[in-house]
Motif scaffolding. Structure first.
Motif, mmCIF file in Angstrom:
data_model
loop_
_atom_site.group_PDB
_atom_site.id
_atom_site.type_symbol
_atom_site.label_atom_id
_atom_site.label_comp_id
_atom_site.label_asym_id
_atom_site.label_seq_id
_atom_site.Cartn_x
_atom_site.Cartn_y
_atom_site.Cartn_z
ATOM 1 N N HIS A 109 1.054 -0.929 0.030
ATOM 2 C CA HIS A 109 0.144 0.072 -0.513
ATOM 3 C C HIS A 109 0.868 1.029 -0.079
ATOM 4 C CE1 HIS A 109 -3.199 2.682 1.921
ATOM 5 N NE2 HIS A 109 -3.112 2.747 0.769
ATOM 6 N N LYS A 164 1.668 2.515 -2.744
ATOM 7 C CA LYS A 164 0.841 2.501 -4.012
ATOM 8 C C LYS A 164 0.061 3.887 -5.181
ATOM 9 C CE LYS A 164 -3.188 -0.557 -4.755
ATOM 10 N NZ LYS A 164 -3.484 0.705 -5.412
ATOM 11 N N ASP A 197 -3.870 0.793 -9.677
ATOM 12 C CA ASP A 197 -3.533 -0.058 -10.178
ATOM 13 C C ASP A 197 -3.460 -2.088 -10.544
ATOM 14 O OD1 ASP A 197 -6.097 -0.398 -7.491
ATOM 15 O OD2 ASP A 197 -6.993 0.601 -8.658
ATOM 16 N N TYR A 217 1.006 -3.924 -7.526
ATOM 17 C CA TYR A 217 1.496 -3.837 -6.307
ATOM 18 C C TYR A 217 0.839 -4.623 -5.243
ATOM 19 C CZ TYR A 217 2.311 1.129 -7.747
ATOM 20 O OH TYR A 217 3.141 2.284 -8.555
ATOM 21 N N HIS A 218 0.319 -5.798 -5.884
ATOM 22 C CA HIS A 218 -0.940 -6.871 -5.691
ATOM 23 C C HIS A 218 0.176 -7.925 -4.540
ATOM 24 C CE1 HIS A 218 -4.281 -5.235 -6.121
ATOM 25 N NE2 HIS A 218 -4.004 -4.904 -7.563
#
Ligand SMILES: Cc1ncc(C[n+]2csc(CCOP(=O)(O)OP(=O)(O)O)c2C)c(N)n1
Length: 607
Positions: free
Chosen positions: A512, A515, A518, A522-523
């Motif tokens: 996070h 970040k 999307d 970032y996952h």
């Protein structure tokens, strides 16, 4: 010609091996432990150090990988004063460059020791583990030396006797390089050719104590005039304060001189953000860690409204953005006029030591400071933390502060880089037996260090608890899921070492902090990931806690549990659930970007 023919038989017979000499030097500098990973080029070094362990000396601790060994050595330097890391040639040493860069930046005396090819192997053929494209026309042996050197470190490959009968100075060189690390609080990199470990080297006579390493006296003149100047300013002041920086972290003698000075004359003190955890924030004179608008402590009011003279000690010579309130212009000490700057440029801060010794000899009036109300938190903090009963970053620090306030035993906090790091500045820390109760790499900001750091903290706390059974200090890791997944292979060592740790796993399923979009990058986690099964594999215990009260109850249970205890906190990556520090930072960034509402809100907060 042998030594015997050169210096005589008696001299020859007392020669130690290089391995023995190295062990002696490591122990002299307080190194009881080495973190590392083995390999063929390091095998002789390991054998020599193992022999020392069998004589009750140095202990070698295997790490999950070399970068972790390097990070653990950094933690060791933070809390023991000196760190030692052992790896094999190139494949082992190169992964330590990140830890070495951290050590350069955070000012840590870490000795990175690497095995190397035998002198007799060099120049004969290309050696495995070297960087060697198949079209090379020559062999390269020095890439690791060059890589560490490029970080600004002192590097050296020890060398043996050049000609038969000539002195072998390798032991002495090892001492000299390690003492450089100690004196300058900087890491060094030393390669040891494997055929030299059992070679005889000239014996060294170590100084009687670390205090007697040469060249460590104060060479700066004018101390008496500086002391007089401070005295004059103190005599004109009503509300002086000390502002203490992180260059104090390795200097226990200076720390205690400063505290004696503060207590004798009732002068309150605050630290920079980077020096957080060096002092007991529950002490009556402690104003906590100060960083302008980001400061949560009651002490901030004294600093910003009452203080009329600041003695700034051992803070950074070059301004560092995070330590001066991210250049928001809200750091009052940064721009304070009536200030004496004592940066400490001498080796081992001897210049500062003589100044405080001088000040302690003088007659100074005692100041009327009163006490800071240690129970209150600032108004903005309470306002910004409001967000219901769910535990999240917005109230995590306050929740832990409530627990710590009721518990006399210090928590040694290890915040990981990410949201956890920012939230941790609102923690109020007690003084740990380790001398550090908040430990991270605040300036370099490398993610992935916390478990290797916590391992060392937990080991030392266990050692202390064996001597002092009533000691109930606890290593407390605060970490995002991204950060946890960086390094969780290190958990095996808590099981092996039988040490205790509480891990607060702030799970939001994304990287996070920072970040901006999307994208898949970032996952860092998957919704299906079951952290409890993982913890179970390490024979640990865990629970998901959603509410503040549930968290508090389980945190207390964790403290009683041995091994790994993990609290999973479902965190929401939304603005309302951010820590105060990040809310402010985000607001500042938005106002700098010209968003009208943000500009107005920032103005309201800062005027
Ligand atoms: C070695 C390293 N890689 C990348 C970064 C950049 N970085 C800083 S914070 C962060 C995300 C942290 O995510 P997580 O651990 O999940 O914690 P969160 O911020 O979501 O609470 C990243 C990638 C870094 N500081 N260090």
């Amino acid at each position: 010609m042998s030594y015997e023919m050169n210096f005589g038989q008696a001299y020859n017979e007392q020669l130690p091996t290089l391995g023995e000499s190295m062990s002696e030097v490591i122990r002299f500098f307080g190194g009881q432990h080495i973190y590392g990973v083995g390999g063929d080029f390091a095998a002789n070094l390991i054998a020599a150090l193992d022999a020392d362990e069998q004589r009750g000396g140095i202990k070698i601790h295997p790490s999950s990988n070399e970068m972790h060994a390097g990070f653990s050595a950094c933690a060791q330097a933070e809390i023991d004063g000196m760190g030692f890391c052992l790896t094999t040639y190139m494949v082992g040493s190169l992964p330590c460059t990140s830890a070495a860069a951290l050590a350069v930046t955070e000012g840590l005396p870490v000795v990175f020791i690497s095995g190397a090819p035998a002198e007799s192997e060099v120049n004969q053929l290309a050696i495995h583990h070297t960087i060697h494209p198949n079209a090379s026309w020559k062999t390269e042996y020095d890439n690791a030396l060059e890589a560490f050197s490029a970080l600004g470190m002192r590097v050296e490959r020890l060398q043996g006797q050049r000609i038969d009968g000539h002195p072998n100075i390798a032991g002495q060189r090892f001492y000299q390089i390690v003492s450089e690390a100690y004196k300058n609080k900087q890491p060094v990199f030393i390669e040891v050719p494997r055929d030299q470990v059992f070679a005889k080297t000239q014996p060294i006579k170590l100084p009687s104590s670390l205090d007697n390493i040469c060249c460590a006296s104060n060479i700066l003149a004018g101390t008496e005039l500086i002391v007089e100047n401070i005295l004059t300013k103190l005599s004109q002041a009503k509300a002086p304060m000390l502002y203490l920086g992180d260059r104090l972290k390795h200097n226990e003698a200076l720390k205690s001189l400063i505290i004696t000075f503060a207590e004798r004359f009732n002068i309150p003190y605050a630290t920079t953000w980077f020096a957080k955890g060096l002092f007991d924030e529950y002490a009556p004179l402690c104003l906590g860690a100060y960083n302008g608008i980001f400061t949560q402590t009651e002490g901030r009011e004294y600093i910003e409204k009452s203080a009329d003279y600041v003695i700034d000690v051992a803070t950074s010579i070059f301004p560092q953005d995070c330590n001066i309130a991210f250049s928001t212009g809200t750091h009052k000490i940064e721009t304070f006029e009536n200030k004496t700057l004592l940066k400490g440029g001498s080796l081992l801060e001897k210049d500062l030591v003589v100044i405080f010794e001088g000040l302690l000899e003088k007659n100074i009036k005692s100041f009327d400071f009163g006490t800071v109300d240690q129970t209150k938190v600032s108004k903005e903090n309470t306002e910004l933390s409001a967000g219901g009963d769910d535990v999240d970053f917005n109230n995590l620090a306050q929740t832990l502060n409530d627990l710590q306030a009721q518990d006399e035993s210090p928590y040694v906090y290890l915040p990981e880089v990410g949201n956890s790091y920012f939230a941790s500045y609102s923690l109020k820390v007690r003084q740990s037996i380790l001398g550090r109760s908040w430990l991270t790499n605040p300036w370099y900001g490398a993610m992935g260090t916390t478990l290797p750091y916590a391992r060392v903290v937990a080991q030392r706390l266990k050692q202390y608890a064996e001597q002092i059974p009533e000691l109930k200090e606890r290593a407390v890791v605060i970490i995002g899921d991204g950060g946890f997944h960086f390094q969780l292979n290190e958990l095996i060592h808590f099981l092996k070492d039988q040490t205790d740790v509480t891990i607060i796993y702030m799970r939001n399923n994304v990287f996070h902090l920072g970040k901006s979009g999307d994208g898949p990058i970032y996952h860092c986690n998957d919704k299906e990931f079951d952290v409890h099964s993982l913890v179970k594999a390490y024979q640990g215990r865990s629970k998901t806690c959603t509410s503040v009260s549930e968290f508090k109850d389980y945190f207390k249970i964790c403290k009683q549990q041995s091994g790994v205890s993990l609290i999973e906190v479902p965190a929401k990556p939304i603005e309302e659930r951010q820590s105060n520090e990040l809310k402010l930072l985000n607001l500042y960034i938005k106002s700098q970007n010209g968003q009208i509402e943000a500009v107005q809100a920032w103005k309201k907060l800062t005027t």
